[in-house]
Write a protein that holds these residues in place. Structure first.
Motif, PDB file in Angstrom:
ATOM      1  N   UNK A  22      27.057  33.217  39.062  1.00 43.87           N
ATOM      2  CA  UNK A  22      27.827  32.949  40.262  1.00 43.87           C
ATOM      3  C   UNK A  22      29.268  33.369  39.997  1.00 43.87           C
ATOM      4  N   UNK A  23      29.791  34.255  40.839  1.00 45.34           N
ATOM      5  CA  UNK A  23      31.153  34.726  40.640  1.00 45.34           C
ATOM      6  C   UNK A  23      31.656  35.468  41.852  1.00 45.34           C
ATOM      7  N   UNK A  24      32.851  36.047  41.765  1.00 45.02           N
ATOM      8  CA  UNK A  24      33.401  36.819  42.883  1.00 45.02           C
ATOM      9  C   UNK A  24      32.456  37.941  43.299  1.00 45.02           C
ATOM     10  N   UNK A  25      32.369  38.188  44.613  1.00 45.00           N
ATOM     11  CA  UNK A  25      31.424  39.168  45.140  1.00 45.00           C
ATOM     12  C   UNK A  25      31.699  40.584  44.635  1.00 45.00           C
ATOM     13  N   UNK A  26      32.964  40.858  44.320  1.00 48.23           N
ATOM     14  CA  UNK A  26      33.292  42.225  43.881  1.00 48.23           C
ATOM     15  C   UNK A  26      33.028  42.454  42.395  1.00 48.23           C
ATOM     16  N   UNK A  27      32.498  41.440  41.721  1.00 44.32           N
ATOM     17  CA  UNK A  27      32.158  41.590  40.309  1.00 44.32           C
ATOM     18  C   UNK A  27      33.333  41.575  39.365  1.00 44.32           C
ATOM     19  N   UNK A  28      34.479  41.115  39.846  1.00 45.06           N
ATOM     20  CA  UNK A  28      35.697  41.168  39.029  1.00 45.06           C
ATOM     21  C   UNK A  28      35.926  39.922  38.184  1.00 45.06           C
TER      22      UNK A  28
END
Length: 255
Positions: A22-28
């Motif tokens: 689970x993390x930021x949608x942009x993969x950053x």
């Protein structure tokens, strides 16, 4: 809430380990490996009460495996799949498979002692959080594990009022295989020495519930570590996981 995704990593012995992210949608997001406690799961320990969503909303990529015998991972009953240190080896294998070298590491209870074992074996996180853990939970595992082995062996006899009833109820609710659990408890987890703890160099947060001494003294653990401090949050060993204070303390330390 950020999207939760699940994949599987196959350990060298063939055991399939579920890995939730689970993390930021942009993969950053900054990677943080989060290791859950005994008879729990990534969902129960990190997602249900908002800790992973909080970290994800603040720029972290939460990588949350279910241990073998737990959650959506395999529960093998072959004793050969429970070599000493196998959980630490599973954690290291996941990080190699994901190609991650710059990350933080968070563990709670069994996850905390596995995090220590993994660092002793070579993992090198930037920062380390040890939740629900004291010194004796690392150096005296054999004494601690006797309670859980007895609970597994007396499983069908345990009724309300028994000291082991809460642990049995939690284990039952989580759908834990008793044969696999006993193998894990008796074969796979080893004691860690004070000398080994003293070689852990990264900044470390010992995070403990105010009414939690299930795994011994958090103060003694912090004193054994070269660069550590204790932070107290509300709750006992199981209750502290349900409090938002736990996730906020992790976020504050990692930031």
């Amino acid at each position: 809430m950020a999207e939760l995704t699940t994949t599987h990593v196959t350990a060298p012995d063939g055991t399939r380990i579920a890995v939730h992210r689970m993390g930021p949608e942009d993969g950053s997001g900054r990677p943080v490996l989060m290791l859950h406690g005994l008879f729990s799961s990534a969902e129960m320990n990190w997602v249900k009460y908002g800790h992973a969503p909080l970290l994800a909303a603040n720029g972290f990529d939460c990588i949350m495996p279910d241990w073998r015998v737990h959650g959506l991972s395999d529960s093998p009953t072959d004793p050969e799949t429970y070599a000493s240190g196998v959980l630490a080896d599973d954690a290291a294998h996941i990080m190699r498979e994901l190609g991650l070298t710059d990350y933080d590491l968070v563990g709670f209870s069994l996850g905390a002692r596995t995090a220590v074992s993994a660092v002793v074996r070579g993992l090198a996180p930037r920062r380390l959080v040890l939740g629900g853990m004291g010194l004796e939970g690392l150096t005296g595992w054999r004494k601690r594990v006797a309670f859980f082995v007895d609970m597994v062996d007396r499983y069908d006899e345990i009724e309300r009022g028994d000291v082991a009833f809460l642990a049995k109820s939690f284990m039952k609710a989580q759908g834990i295989d008793r044969v696999a659990a006993r193998l894990l408890l008796t074969r796979a987890v080893e004691d860690i020495t004070v000398d080994e703890i003293g070689r852990i160099a990264m900044p470390t947060l010992v995070l403990i519930g105010e009414d939690d001494r299930d795994n011994g003294s958090p103060q003694r653990l912090a004193e054994a570590l070269p660069e550590a401090r204790v932070q107290v949050v509300p709750g006992n060993h199981m209750g502290s996981v349900t409090k938002k204070d736990l996730g906020q303390a992790i976020l504050d330390f990692l930031q």
